[in-house]
Design an enzyme around this catalytic site. Structure first.
Site, PDB file in Angstrom:
ATOM      1  N   SER A   1      -7.590  -0.814  -8.120  1.00 19.63           N
ATOM      2  CA  SER A   1      -7.107   0.404  -8.547  1.00 19.63           C
ATOM      3  C   SER A   1      -5.535   0.679  -8.238  1.00 19.63           C
ATOM      4  CB  SER A   1      -8.105   1.433  -7.841  1.00 19.63           C
ATOM      5  OG  SER A   1      -7.752   1.478  -6.223  1.00 19.63           O
TER       6      SER A   1
ATOM      7  N   LYS B   1      -4.659   4.132  -1.800  1.00  7.99           N
ATOM      8  CA  LYS B   1      -4.215   5.053  -2.935  1.00  7.99           C
ATOM      9  C   LYS B   1      -2.703   5.617  -2.731  1.00  7.99           C
ATOM     10  CE  LYS B   1      -8.237   5.145  -5.070  1.00  7.99           C
ATOM     11  NZ  LYS B   1      -8.693   4.341  -5.867  1.00  7.99           N
TER      12      LYS B   1
END
Length: 251
Positions: free
Chosen positions: A50, A91
Site C-alpha cells: 500500500s 501509512k
C-alpha cells in the site's frame, strides 16, 4: 643499545598505546551506536504494497519511536488502530486536526484548499483514485493515506467508521525514517516538499545518520587498531633482516 634501537623501541611503545586507544574508542562508538539505535529505533517489516513505490511489500524499515504529538503532515508513520484490524500498519499522514481534506481538484489531493504535490505516488497515477469528499479531520486526530492509493485500506475507505476515517495521534507508535532492506532501496526517506509551507512545517529526521556514522567510524578504528600489531611486527622483522646485511657489506 644503539640510538636507533632506542628510537625504534620508543616508537613501538607509542604505536602500541595509540593502537589500544583506537580499539577502545572504536568499541565505544561501535557499541554505543548500536545501543543508541536500539533505544530510539524499531525495525518493521511492511506486510503490504500500500506504500509502493516508497516502501514495498516485505521491505524492512527503521522507524523512530516518537510521541503522536510530534507527527507532522507528510510523515510516514507506524500505527495501530483497533477499528483497522489492530495490527501495526504503515501509512502517510496527509492531514492533522482541523485540516479540510478533499480529492480531487485537477487530479490532486487538496489540504485546506491547497493542491499538494505528491512526487512519491506511483508514476502515471494521481490522487484521483481515492475520490475523497470534502472531509474535516477532528482535532487530535490524523488522516492517513497509502502512496498506492488504488489499493490501500486507509482513511479514504474508513470514512464511514466514525471520526471521518481518522485515527488518534496516540495510535502512532513510530515514524519511518529509512528503508533498511532491500539494499537497492537502502536510504533515508525523502521529506515531501508539498507540505513544507503549511503550518507546523515538516518534521526533522531522527539521528539515524549520526548513529550509522558512529558505527562505521567505530568499526574502522577497531579494525585499524587491531591491525597495527601484526603490521608493526612484520615491519620490524623486515628491518631486523636489513641491518645484518648492511653490517656485512660495511665489513
Amino acid at each position: 643499545m644503539s640510538g636507533t634501537s632506542r628510537t625504534a623501541g620508543g616508537q613501538g611503545r607509542v604505536g602500541s598505546v595509540l593502537s589500544g586507544v583506537a580499539v577502545a574508542l572504536g568499541c565505544v562508538l561501535f557499541l554505543g551506536g548500536f545501543v543508541w539505535g536500539a533505544v530510539l529505533y524499531q525495525p518493521y517489516t511492511v506486510p503490504t504494497g500500500s506504500m509502493t513505490p516508497t516502501i514495498g511489500s516485505g521491505d524492512r524499515v527503521l522507524a523512530q519511536r516518537i510521541d503522536g504529538e510530534e507527527v507532522r503532515r507528510g510523515d510516514v508513520v507506524v500505527f495501530k488502530q483497533s477499528t483497522w484490524g489492530d495490527l501495526p500498519m504503515v501509512k502517510r499522514v496527509v492531514g492533522i486536526g482541523g485540516d479540510r481534506i478533499a480529492c480531487c481538484k485537477d487530479g490532486k489531493l487538496t489540504v485546506n484548499g491547497k493542491e499538494i504535490a505528491e512526487p512519491y505516488l506511483p508514476k502515471g497515477t494521481g490522487a484521483a483514485a481515492t475520490g475523497i469528499p470534502a472531509t474535516t479531520v477532528p482535532e487530535g486526530r490524523l488522516f492517513l493515506l497509502g502512496d498506492e492509493r488504488s489499493g490501500s485500506m486507509d482513511s479514504s475507505v474508513h470514512l464511514g467508521d466514525g471520526e471521518n476515517g481518522s485515527v488518534p495521534r496516540g495510535a502512532v507508535q513510530a515514524r519511518v525514517d529509512a528503508v533498511a532492506w532491500p539494499m537497492d532501496k537502502f536510504g533515508m526517506l525523502q521529506r515531501p516538499d508539498g507540505f513544507a509551507d503549511m503550518p507546523g512545517g515538516l518534521s526533522e529526521p531522527g539521528p539515524l545518520r549520526l548513529m550509522v556514522a558512529a558505527i562505521v567510524v567505530g568499526m574502522v578504528l577497531v579494525l585499524g587498531g587491531a591491525a597495527y600489531g601484526p603490521v608493526a611486527k612484520r615491519v620490524g622483522r623486515g628491518r631486523g633482516r636489513t641491518r645484518p646485511a648492511e653490517a656485512a657489506r660495511a665489513g
